[in-house]
Design a protein around this motif. Sequence first.
Motif, PDB file in Angstrom:
ATOM      1  N   ASP A   3       0.825  -1.198   0.000  1.00 21.26           N
ATOM      2  CA  ASP A   3       0.000   0.000   0.000  1.00 21.26           C
ATOM      3  C   ASP A   3       0.868   1.260   0.000  1.00 21.26           C
ATOM      4  O   ASP A   3       0.671   2.148  -0.820  1.00 21.26           O
ATOM      5  CB  ASP A   3      -0.904  -0.043   1.229  1.00 21.26           C
ATOM      6  CG  ASP A   3      -1.968   1.020   1.204  1.00 21.26           C
ATOM      7  OD1 ASP A   3      -2.414   1.392   0.112  1.00 21.26           O
ATOM      8  OD2 ASP A   3      -2.354   1.461   2.294  1.00 21.26           O
ATOM      9  N   HIS A   7       1.481   4.084  -3.067  1.00 18.13           N
ATOM     10  CA  HIS A   7       1.318   5.528  -2.906  1.00 18.13           C
ATOM     11  C   HIS A   7       2.610   6.276  -3.255  1.00 18.13           C
ATOM     12  O   HIS A   7       2.564   7.336  -3.891  1.00 18.13           O
ATOM     13  CB  HIS A   7       0.885   5.868  -1.477  1.00 18.13           C
ATOM     14  CG  HIS A   7      -0.516   5.469  -1.170  1.00 18.13           C
ATOM     15  ND1 HIS A   7      -1.598   5.973  -1.860  1.00 18.13           N
ATOM     16  CD2 HIS A   7      -1.021   4.609  -0.263  1.00 18.13           C
ATOM     17  CE1 HIS A   7      -2.705   5.442  -1.386  1.00 18.13           C
ATOM     18  NE2 HIS A   7      -2.387   4.603  -0.412  1.00 18.13           N
ATOM     19  N   ASP A  41      -0.427   8.037   5.410  1.00 16.73           N
ATOM     20  CA  ASP A  41      -0.169   6.754   6.065  1.00 16.73           C
ATOM     21  C   ASP A  41       0.693   6.898   7.314  1.00 16.73           C
ATOM     22  O   ASP A  41       0.994   5.897   7.964  1.00 16.73           O
ATOM     23  CB  ASP A  41       0.467   5.760   5.094  1.00 16.73           C
ATOM     24  CG  ASP A  41      -0.574   5.013   4.280  1.00 16.73           C
ATOM     25  OD1 ASP A  41      -1.772   5.072   4.642  1.00 16.73           O
ATOM     26  OD2 ASP A  41      -0.195   4.363   3.296  1.00 16.73           O
ATOM     27  N   HIS A  68      -5.025  10.812   8.679  1.00 19.25           N
ATOM     28  CA  HIS A  68      -5.450  10.210   7.413  1.00 19.25           C
ATOM     29  C   HIS A  68      -6.673  10.928   6.839  1.00 19.25           C
ATOM     30  O   HIS A  68      -7.586  10.323   6.285  1.00 19.25           O
ATOM     31  CB  HIS A  68      -5.751   8.721   7.616  1.00 19.25           C
ATOM     32  CG  HIS A  68      -5.708   7.943   6.342  1.00 19.25           C
ATOM     33  ND1 HIS A  68      -6.835   7.663   5.604  1.00 19.25           N
ATOM     34  CD2 HIS A  68      -4.683   7.409   5.658  1.00 19.25           C
ATOM     35  CE1 HIS A  68      -6.500   6.979   4.537  1.00 19.25           C
ATOM     36  NE2 HIS A  68      -5.199   6.804   4.541  1.00 19.25           N
ATOM     37  N   HIS A 103      -3.045  10.337  -2.673  1.00 22.04           N
ATOM     38  CA  HIS A 103      -3.230   9.290  -1.659  1.00 22.04           C
ATOM     39  C   HIS A 103      -4.712   9.135  -1.319  1.00 22.04           C
ATOM     40  O   HIS A 103      -5.245   8.032  -1.283  1.00 22.04           O
ATOM     41  CB  HIS A 103      -2.429   9.644  -0.396  1.00 22.04           C
ATOM     42  CG  HIS A 103      -2.479   8.580   0.650  1.00 22.04           C
ATOM     43  ND1 HIS A 103      -1.391   7.803   0.951  1.00 22.04           N
ATOM     44  CD2 HIS A 103      -3.483   8.155   1.457  1.00 22.04           C
ATOM     45  CE1 HIS A 103      -1.729   6.955   1.904  1.00 22.04           C
ATOM     46  NE2 HIS A 103      -2.994   7.158   2.225  1.00 22.04           N
ATOM     47  N   ASP A 107      -7.146   5.932  -1.885  1.00 23.34           N
ATOM     48  CA  ASP A 107      -7.753   5.254  -0.732  1.00 23.34           C
ATOM     49  C   ASP A 107      -9.276   5.311  -0.751  1.00 23.34           C
ATOM     50  O   ASP A 107      -9.934   4.441  -0.184  1.00 23.34           O
ATOM     51  CB  ASP A 107      -7.230   5.853   0.573  1.00 23.34           C
ATOM     52  CG  ASP A 107      -5.903   5.237   0.983  1.00 23.34           C
ATOM     53  OD1 ASP A 107      -5.369   4.393   0.219  1.00 23.34           O
ATOM     54  OD2 ASP A 107      -5.385   5.599   2.057  1.00 23.34           O
ATOM     55  N   SER A 137      -6.609  -3.047  -0.027  1.00 26.82           N
ATOM     56  CA  SER A 137      -5.248  -2.563   0.213  1.00 26.82           C
ATOM     57  C   SER A 137      -4.240  -3.701   0.150  1.00 26.82           C
ATOM     58  O   SER A 137      -3.049  -3.467  -0.034  1.00 26.82           O
ATOM     59  CB  SER A 137      -5.166  -1.858   1.570  1.00 26.82           C
ATOM     60  OG  SER A 137      -5.459  -2.766   2.613  1.00 26.82           O
TER      61      SER A 137
END
Length: 169
Positions: A3, A7, A41, A68, A103, A107, A137
């Motif tokens: 993951d 990114h 993250d 996040h 990101h 997500d 993920s």
Amino acid sequence: MADVFTHALTGFIIGVSLSWWVDWMCPAHISLVVLGAIAPDFVKINLVISDATVATTLGIPFSWSPLHTLGGSVIMALLCALVLAPQYRTQAIALFLIGATSHHVLDMALVNASGYSYAVLWPLSNYHPPSPNLYRSSDRWPALVVTVLAVLVWYLRYRRPAQSSSSGA
């Protein structure tokens, strides 16, 4: 870790692509986009230092979860800019937020049992947008796709033989 890898490579692709159109972008600027792409993250610090540990130590309610979100990304961009000279701060904040936006976009497409994504716009809104449920993920194919794209972008930017502008005359 696929993951975070995904990114980071996405930030690299975006940063290098921007450098094709923006003359002042150098490798340091591309690094800022990559840093912004992995910054949300940082919430995974919770795996090392739990919310409860911080709350007990400070004596106040505490959560790493806002890192996040959009609000957390803006705060991290502002903190990152503080270590730079004032003339570079605006560029740094913009590049960091471009990476962070990538990101959040990636997500928001994650598979979610509720069908809704997380409150990405917090603290502006607590709205959970619908998720297209494109991948988990833990899936490897997103990492493979961005790896191929990153190698292609890297080749085009750094390894492609220089094209001659002359017609041979």
